[in-house]
Write an enzyme that holds these catalytic residues in place. Structure first.
Site, PDB file in Angstrom:
ATOM      1  N   GLY A 157       8.514  -1.677   5.047  1.00  0.00           N
ATOM      2  CA  GLY A 157       8.489  -1.506   3.595  1.00  0.00           C
ATOM      3  C   GLY A 157       8.288  -0.024   3.345  1.00  0.00           C
ATOM      4  CB  SER A 181       3.567   3.643   5.340  1.00  0.00           C
ATOM      5  OG  SER A 181       4.130   4.907   5.151  1.00  0.00           O
ATOM      6  CB  CYS A 238       9.531  -0.073   9.980  1.00  0.00           C
ATOM      7  SG  CYS A 238      10.521   1.349   9.520  1.00  0.00           S
ATOM      8  NE  ARG A 256       5.702   7.805   5.387  1.00  0.00           N
ATOM      9  CZ  ARG A 256       5.552   7.946   4.071  1.00  0.00           C
ATOM     10  NH1 ARG A 256       4.625   8.746   3.593  1.00  0.00           N
ATOM     11  NH2 ARG A 256       6.346   7.297   3.240  1.00  0.00           N
ATOM     12  NE  ARG A 310      13.399   7.866   3.444  1.00  0.00           N
ATOM     13  CZ  ARG A 310      12.652   8.290   2.471  1.00  0.00           C
ATOM     14  NH1 ARG A 310      12.066   7.450   1.666  1.00  0.00           N
ATOM     15  NH2 ARG A 310      12.503   9.585   2.267  1.00  0.00           N
ATOM     16  CG  HIS A 339      13.009  -3.359  10.128  1.00  0.00           C
ATOM     17  ND1 HIS A 339      12.120  -3.867   9.208  1.00  0.00           N
ATOM     18  CD2 HIS A 339      13.142  -2.042   9.843  1.00  0.00           C
ATOM     19  CE1 HIS A 339      11.726  -2.901   8.400  1.00  0.00           C
ATOM     20  NE2 HIS A 339      12.330  -1.784   8.757  1.00  0.00           N
ATOM     21  CD  GLU A 348      11.558  -7.253  10.357  1.00  0.00           C
ATOM     22  OE1 GLU A 348      11.293  -6.876  11.514  1.00  0.00           O
ATOM     23  OE2 GLU A 348      11.628  -6.470   9.388  1.00  0.00           O
TER      24      GLU A 348
HETATM   25  N1  GLN Z   1      10.113   5.127   5.497  1.00  0.00           N
HETATM   26  C1  GLN Z   1       9.114   4.130   5.332  1.00  0.00           C
HETATM   27  C2  GLN Z   1       7.723   4.765   5.308  1.00  0.00           C
HETATM   28  O1  GLN Z   1       7.584   5.897   5.494  1.00  0.00           O
HETATM   29  C3  GLN Z   1       9.199   3.072   6.403  1.00  0.00           C
HETATM   30  C4  GLN Z   1      10.523   2.354   6.309  1.00  0.00           C
HETATM   31  C5  GLN Z   1      10.514   0.931   6.738  1.00  0.00           C
HETATM   32  O2  GLN Z   1       9.474   0.303   6.870  1.00  0.00           O
HETATM   33  N2  GLN Z   1      11.678   0.387   6.893  1.00  0.00           N
HETATM   34  O3  GLN Z   1       6.763   4.105   5.105  1.00  0.00           O
END
Ligand code: GLN
Length: 185
Positions: A46, A48, A75, A98, A126, A161, A163
């Site tokens: 998601g 962070s 992630c 990140r 990302r 990911h 999942e």
């Molecule tokens: N870029 C998101 C972050 O810095 C992480 C991306 C993801 O969980 N798919 O939190």
């Protein structure tokens, strides 16, 4: 065995589907009382910064920080498990960078390699990178030479990911880790 998936933000249902395939009872975690009696917690991907804020607002931050509950972080969840310039749970001694691969449009899918040389479809959205491994950290997944997954005790951090592919192997590795080590809570 009861596994929880943090259901504040991010890819929740996909983790539930994988755990059901492994015959594991999985519940959605939204508040402190949901954490009681869990054998492990999945922190999904998601964002962070948002996850941190929601965890603090719901008062789960301190409970998780101070517990020995095994955690699988994917992630954004991996960012919160490791260490970076922002506040994290720092349960795994890794330095995390990140958004290492760039912006959302730089997300990609590529083959990654497991310890036994098997390959796995890695979905990187990302994604962060694991930059430095500290004490007690065991690498378990590689993208070429880069480490993209590791374990430390009963915790597991993956920058991709698992999942999002219909493949239960990484979830299984984590479940085995929990089952094969003595419970401390
Ligand atoms: N870029 C998101 C972050 O810095 C992480 C991306 C993801 O969980 N798919 O939190």
């Amino acid at each position: 065995m009861n596994i929880g998936v943090l259901a504040l933000q991010g890819a929740v249902s996909e983790h539930k589907i994988i755990m059901r395939q492994l015959d594991i009872n999985i519940i959605e975690v939204r508040e402190n009382k949901d954490i009681n009696r869990l054998d492990g917690l999945i922190m999904p991907g998601g964002e962070s910064t948002t996850l941190r804020k929601l965890l603090k607002n719901s008062e789960m931050w301190d409970l998780i920080k101070n517990s020995e509950l095994p955690i699988m972080g994917t992630c954004a969840g991996a960012i919160l498990l490791g260490k970076c310039k922002d506040e994290t749970f720092a349960k795994i001694d890794i330095e995390i960078d990140r958004n290492y691969y760039g912006r959302q449009r730089d997300s990609f899918e590529t083959k990654i390699t497991l310890e036994n040389n098997e390959s796995f479809d890695g979905v990187f959205i990302r994604a962060p990178a694991i930059k430095k491994l500290g004490n007690g950290v065991k690498p378990i997944a590689w993208k070429n030479k880069e480490i993209v997954g590791c374990t430390s005790g009963k915790n597991m951090a993956l920058t991709f990911h698992p999942e999002l592919t219909n493949d239960t192997r990484f979830h299984k590795i984590w479940i085995n880790l929990i089952e094969n080590t003595a419970k401390t809570f």
